[in-house]
Design a protein around this motif. Structure first.
Motif, PDB file in Angstrom:
ATOM      1  N   LEU A 124       0.828  -1.203   0.000  1.00  0.00           N
ATOM      2  CA  LEU A 124       0.000   0.000   0.000  1.00  0.00           C
ATOM      3  C   LEU A 124       0.865   1.257   0.000  1.00  0.00           C
ATOM      4  N   ALA A 125       1.942   1.239   0.776  1.00  0.00           N
ATOM      5  CA  ALA A 125       2.830   2.403   0.821  1.00  0.00           C
ATOM      6  C   ALA A 125       3.500   2.630  -0.520  1.00  0.00           C
ATOM      7  N   HIS A 126       3.876   1.576  -1.190  1.00  0.00           N
ATOM      8  CA  HIS A 126       4.524   1.716  -2.506  1.00  0.00           C
ATOM      9  C   HIS A 126       3.547   2.202  -3.567  1.00  0.00           C
ATOM     10  N   THR A 127       2.352   1.682  -3.547  1.00  0.00           N
ATOM     11  CA  THR A 127       1.392   2.071  -4.582  1.00  0.00           C
ATOM     12  C   THR A 127       0.834   3.470  -4.334  1.00  0.00           C
ATOM     13  N   ALA A 128       0.497   3.789  -3.100  1.00  0.00           N
ATOM     14  CA  ALA A 128      -0.128   5.080  -2.803  1.00  0.00           C
ATOM     15  C   ALA A 128       0.897   6.144  -2.443  1.00  0.00           C
TER      16      ALA A 128
END
Length: 156
Positions: A124-128
């Protein structure tokens, strides 16, 4: 060339050999050995191997691969023992490490769940590109490290 016959050990030919009841008497007369009870009533020593106090009557069958058997045979040879004696001694002196307790298995399941959560947060941190997730990740890492210490405290 004529064959010569050697004299028989009993001292005569077949006609002189004892027959029937005479054979039994002849055997008793000629038998003089320590195994026979003497005529005056005293016993002499017994012949043969003495009886063991403890006998091994049970058996245990173990299936081995040829490589395992060679390894065990080599260790027994190095120790100067027979394979069965070596195996018996090794089984008596072996230290068996128990499997994980229920509590430790619970820790591992919890650790697996936390690892799954950490992977989801990282994705989630990488995508968002969210920096706010960093705090959650640090909390989770601290919990994971605590569980690892609990599991590793029983140093096997």
């Amino acid at each position: 060339m004529q064959k010569t016959r050697l004299p028989r050990p009993c001292g005569g030919n077949r006609a002189d050999a004892p027959v029937g009841r005479n054979l039994q008497n002849w055997k008793e007369e000629t038998m003089t050995g320590p195994a026979k009870e003497e005529r005056n009533g005293t016993k002499s020593r017994k012949r043969g191997r003495p009886k063991k106090a403890i006998t091994r009557s049970g058996s245990l069958v173990v299936r081995l691969t040829p490589i395992e058997r060679l390894a065990i045979a080599g260790r027994a040879r190095d120790a100067g023992m027979r394979i069965s004696d070596w195996f018996r001694q090794a089984a008596k002196n072996a230290v068996v490490k128990p499997r994980l307790s229920k509590e430790e298995a619970g820790y591992l399941r919890m650790l697996s769940g936390m690892a799954n959560n950490l992977n989801q947060l990282t994705k989630l941190a990488h995508t968002a590109g969210l920096v706010s997730i960093m705090g959650n990740c640090r909390e989770l890492l601290t919990a994971v490290e605590g569980l690892i210490k609990k599991i590793g405290s029983d140093d096997r």
